[in-house]
Design a protein around this motif. Structure first.
Motif, PDB file in Angstrom:
ATOM      1  N   ALA A 327       0.749  -1.003   0.027  1.00 12.95           N
ATOM      2  CA  ALA A 327       0.031   0.067   0.103  1.00 12.95           C
ATOM      3  C   ALA A 327       0.732   1.302   0.213  1.00 12.95           C
ATOM      4  O   ALA A 327       0.150   2.367   0.061  1.00 12.95           O
ATOM      5  N   GLN A 329       2.532   2.940  -2.270  1.00 14.08           N
ATOM      6  CA  GLN A 329       2.462   3.903  -3.451  1.00 14.08           C
ATOM      7  C   GLN A 329       1.091   4.720  -3.063  1.00 14.08           C
ATOM      8  O   GLN A 329       1.027   6.034  -3.127  1.00 14.08           O
ATOM      9  N   ARG A 330       0.074   3.903  -2.835  1.00 15.60           N
ATOM     10  CA  ARG A 330      -1.238   4.627  -2.245  1.00 15.60           C
ATOM     11  C   ARG A 330      -1.103   5.784  -1.311  1.00 15.60           C
ATOM     12  O   ARG A 330      -1.607   6.788  -1.216  1.00 15.60           O
ATOM     13  N   ARG A 331      -0.409   5.121  -0.067  1.00 18.71           N
ATOM     14  CA  ARG A 331      -0.179   5.893   1.024  1.00 18.71           C
ATOM     15  C   ARG A 331       0.658   7.429   0.544  1.00 18.71           C
ATOM     16  O   ARG A 331       0.272   8.407   0.873  1.00 18.71           O
ATOM     17  N   THR A 334      -1.696   9.582  -1.638  1.00 21.73           N
ATOM     18  CA  THR A 334      -2.922  10.306  -0.815  1.00 21.73           C
ATOM     19  C   THR A 334      -2.184  11.438   0.062  1.00 21.73           C
ATOM     20  O   THR A 334      -2.664  12.518   0.060  1.00 21.73           O
ATOM     21  N   ARG A 350      -9.054  10.380  -1.162  1.00 25.79           N
ATOM     22  CA  ARG A 350      -9.562   8.884  -0.823  1.00 25.79           C
ATOM     23  C   ARG A 350     -10.768   8.717  -1.679  1.00 25.79           C
ATOM     24  O   ARG A 350     -11.183   7.569  -1.529  1.00 25.79           O
ATOM     25  N   ASP A 353      -9.780   8.628  -8.151  1.00 28.26           N
ATOM     26  CA  ASP A 353      -9.105   7.538  -8.578  1.00 28.26           C
ATOM     27  C   ASP A 353      -7.600   7.833  -8.717  1.00 28.26           C
ATOM     28  O   ASP A 353      -7.357   8.978  -8.979  1.00 28.26           O
ATOM     29  N   VAL A 354      -6.720   6.574  -8.769  1.00 30.86           N
ATOM     30  CA  VAL A 354      -5.340   6.856  -9.027  1.00 30.86           C
ATOM     31  C   VAL A 354      -5.111   6.634 -10.401  1.00 30.86           C
ATOM     32  O   VAL A 354      -5.595   5.494 -10.901  1.00 30.86           O
ATOM     33  N   THR A 366       3.784   2.445 -13.593  1.00 34.55           N
ATOM     34  CA  THR A 366       3.005   2.486 -12.528  1.00 34.55           C
ATOM     35  C   THR A 366       3.901   3.017 -11.284  1.00 34.55           C
ATOM     36  O   THR A 366       4.470   2.130 -10.542  1.00 34.55           O
ATOM     37  N   HIS A 373      -4.069  11.664  -8.490  1.00 31.43           N
ATOM     38  CA  HIS A 373      -5.427  11.232  -8.101  1.00 31.43           C
ATOM     39  C   HIS A 373      -6.037  12.280  -9.031  1.00 31.43           C
ATOM     40  O   HIS A 373      -5.941  13.420  -9.148  1.00 31.43           O
TER      41      HIS A 373
END
Length: 436
Positions: A327, A329-331, A334, A350, A353-354, A366, A373
């Motif tokens: 997680a 990359q998403r963290r 965000t 949140r 979309d990414v 990626t 986002h």
């Protein structure tokens, strides 16, 4: 011997003061008329842009519920005027209503006979009327609008619209129920406001209940000698927060019951409160600075923490660690983005979309240097319109509009950190070891 209050001597303006006053009043009123005429010009421009977008949609056969041509046009104007494109779309809609459905009101605004605020009140009350009823409605309210305040006009137009409207209130109420909802918006100094729209009987009943409970709480506290300085409005707010967050009214402030998903960036010294100097503001994503005590209490109940490494010179967010590596990359994204990265959009990350800036199908990696986002609406716009995007260093995004205008946007945290870096910070440790 009794004392008598002596009335102050009456002030008498001079002829010069009267002349200046008259001139300044005329100047102000004339400026109001000029502003009204300029608002009418803006409305005309918005209608023209909306008509161009409609023609583009018809020509391309791309008319759909998403209305990409209008969204693109609103984004074009929003980027140039530094206004969120969602706001521009709302203004386009209002301008179309004003110009096409309330022509007499639009003419009055063009002539400077009424203000924009008067026009909005007239539209708000008369929007539900059909064409024939609307013409009658305008003929009645417009002569009075030029001679009344906005508050006076609001009461007048509601009564006139109610009398003219052929649709009974029961049917209108059923339609209005579709507009109910709850919205939050930021205020200054760590505060915010919650707006709820619902049936009037229930809203007023809710207000009456917290009023009764607040009055009782004040009386109990006063009888016990525990006067904390809270007004009735303070009691109302505190009770409502408690009931929403805990289900029951308590004497607390509600923060201990928060279980929502939020993102708070907290300076290390604020979190640890080392030597009592940790008073720096924390940052609530989507809002801004919040007080350090609230930040520490939120951190104490957080199920997980993430550390953010920040570039010491530029303030750019470089990396984030987490217990779940998949997680990461998403963290990071965000934390870096906070919101949808389209110009002016404030949709939280949140709920977005990414997106691959260079599409994955075109060999776009990626990687955080190629990810950002985008909310659903702007994600769709990116892929169904001539807008083009590329990503530079530290998350910098450059947009090129269909008209060929380029706009560069840094991530919100970088902008914030760079601005804070320009604010000189005093050395609060100085003098701590000095003898008393």
């Amino acid at each position: 011997m009794t004392s008598q209050a002596i009335a102050p001597a009456p002030w008498i303006p001079t002829d010069e003061e009267n002349a200046r006053t008259s001139a300044l009043v005329d100047e102000y009123v004339d400026a109001e008329a000029q502003i009204a005429r300029l608002r009418a010009r803006q409305a005309s421009a918005l209608v023209g842009l909306a008509q161009i977008a409609a023609a583009q949609a018809r020509r391309s056969g791309s008319e759909s519920e998403y209305d990409f041509a209008t969204r693109s046009m609103a984004a074009e104007l929003g980027a140039a005027a530094r206004i969120p494109d969602g706001t521009i779309r709302n203004r386009m809609s209002g301008a179309l209503t004003l110009v096409t459905e309330f022509p007499a009101t639009f003419t009055a605004l063009q002539d400077g006979r009424i203000t924009e605020a008067h026009a909005k009140v007239i539209l708000a009350a008369g929007d539900r009327l059909d064409d024939d009823s609307r013409a009658e409605y305008e003929s009645i309210v417009l002569p009075r609008a030029a001679a009344t305040t906005v508050g006076q006009l609001r009461a007048l137009v509601k009564a006139v619209a109610e009398r003219i409207d052929p649709l009974p209130i029961a049917a209108r109420h059923e339609e209005a129920m579709a507009t109910r909802g709850v919205w939050a918006s930021p205020l200054e100094d760590g505060m915010a406001q919650l707006l709820i729209v619902g049936p009037a009987a229930f809203i007023y009943a809710m207000h009456d209940r917290v009023t009764q409970m607040g009055t009782k709480n004040k009386a109990i506290a006063r009888a016990a000698g525990d006067v904390d300085g809270r007004t009735l409005d303070h009691h109302r707010a505190d009770l409502l927060i408690d009931m929403v967050l805990t289900g029951t009214p308590t004497a607390g402030e509600g923060v201990d019951a928060i279980r929502a998903v939020i993102q708070v960036t907290i300076p290390t010294d604020t979190l640890t409160d080392d030597d009592g100097i940790g008073d720096g503001a924390a940052f609530l994503a989507g809002y801004g600075p919040i007080d350090p005590d609230t930040a520490r209490r939120l951190a104490a109940s957080a199920p997980t923490w993430s550390r953010l490494w920040q570039h010491c010179e530029t303030g750019a967010l470089l990396s984030v660690d987490a217990y779940t590596p998949t997680a990461a990359q998403r963290r990071f994204l965000t934390a870096r983005d906070e919101h949808c990265r389209f110009p002016g959009c404030r949709q939280p990350a949140r709920r977005s979309d990414v997106d691959h800036t260079v599409p994955y199908s075109e060999d776009g990696p990626t990687a955080v240097t190629n990810l950002a986002h985008l909310c659903e609406a702007h994600h769709r716009l990116k892929h169904h319109s001539p807008w083009r995007t590329r990503q530079g260093r530290d998350g910098l995004l450059e947009y090129v509009s269909p008209a060929g205008r380029a706009y560069a946007y840094k991530p919100t945290p970088m902008v914030r950190f760079e601005a804070l870096a320009e604010v000189p910070m005093p050395d609060l440790r100085m003098g701590l070891d000095a003898p008393f």
